[in-house]
Design a protein around this motif. Structure first.
Motif, short mmCIF file in Angstrom:
data_model
loop_
_atom_site.label_atom_id
_atom_site.label_comp_id
_atom_site.label_asym_id
_atom_site.label_seq_id
_atom_site.Cartn_x
_atom_site.Cartn_y
_atom_site.Cartn_z
N ASP A 70 -0.73 -11.15 29.78
CA ASP A 70 -1.38 -11.54 28.63
C ASP A 70 -2.51 -12.27 29.51
N LEU A 71 -2.40 -12.96 30.38
CA LEU A 71 -3.44 -13.53 31.43
C LEU A 71 -4.64 -12.73 31.78
N ALA A 72 -3.90 -11.66 32.33
CA ALA A 72 -4.77 -10.59 33.05
C ALA A 72 -5.70 -9.87 32.01
N ASN A 90 -9.89 -9.09 31.60
CA ASN A 90 -10.07 -7.90 31.48
C ASN A 90 -9.59 -6.92 32.65
N VAL A 91 -8.12 -7.44 33.03
CA VAL A 91 -7.38 -6.59 34.04
C VAL A 91 -6.18 -6.21 33.31
N LYS A 117 -4.69 -5.36 42.31
CA LYS A 117 -5.36 -6.23 40.85
C LYS A 117 -4.79 -7.60 40.83
N LEU A 118 -3.47 -7.86 41.28
CA LEU A 118 -3.14 -9.13 41.40
C LEU A 118 -3.53 -10.08 42.21
N ASP A 119 -3.92 -9.40 43.66
CA ASP A 119 -4.56 -10.20 44.73
C ASP A 119 -5.99 -10.56 44.26
N GLN A 120 -6.54 -9.68 43.31
CA GLN A 120 -8.06 -9.99 43.23
C GLN A 120 -7.97 -11.35 42.10
N ILE A 121 -6.96 -11.35 41.25
CA ILE A 121 -6.94 -12.43 40.40
C ILE A 121 -6.65 -13.59 40.86
N LEU A 122 -5.74 -13.63 42.20
CA LEU A 122 -5.27 -14.83 42.70
C LEU A 122 -6.26 -15.28 43.67
#
Length: 139
Positions: free
Chosen positions: A19-21, A25-26, A37-42
């Motif tokens: 949900d947060l992603a 818009n991920v 993608k997770l690494d980019q968010i982190l």
């Protein structure tokens, strides 16, 4: 009264991560490719932590907030690991109050890894972490 397990809690955190992603818009889908993608968010979280002189002038997130995000994103990476490599969520036998995934006789610590990624930045890349785990547990 229903008793929730560590696995229930971490699965719920993984859904929170999805949900947060979406708010960023991920799209996360528990795939191996989603680790990038997770690494980019982190990295966004890492950039939000004041460093150097900025520490004196800007507050940044509290340790409790970082711990909470480590559980949420740790739930996501952990569920991805379980789906690809097996294992189950447990309370660690090695570390007090640590949440782990037990694969065979090994314990790994997804929330702790996420905490390190947020604090240390790219040197604790979760995409590479997943690939190393995959190599270790598939051989």
């Amino acid at each position: 009264m229903t008793q929730f397990t560590v696995a229930d809690m971490m699965r719920a955190y993984s859904e929170d991560a999805i949900d947060l992603a979406k708010q960023l818009n991920v799209e996360l889908d528990f795939s191996e490719e989603s680790m990038f993608k997770l690494d980019q968010i982190l990295e966004i979280y890492h950039q939000g932590i004041p460093k150097g002189l900025k520490k004196f002038f800007s507050k940044g997130p509290s340790e409790e907030q970082i711990n909470q995000m480590a559980k949420v994103w740790g739930g996501y990476i952990g569920e991805t690991i379980i789906r690809h490599l097996g294992g189950e969520w447990v309370k660690s036998n090695a570390f007090e109050n640590a949440i782990a995934i037990k694969i065979g006789e090994s314990e790994i610590y997804p929330p702790a890894k996420i905490f390190k990624r947020i604090m240390n930045g790219p040197e604790d890349n979760v995409n590479l972490y997943f690939k190393v785990l995959k190599q270790d547990f598939e051989s």
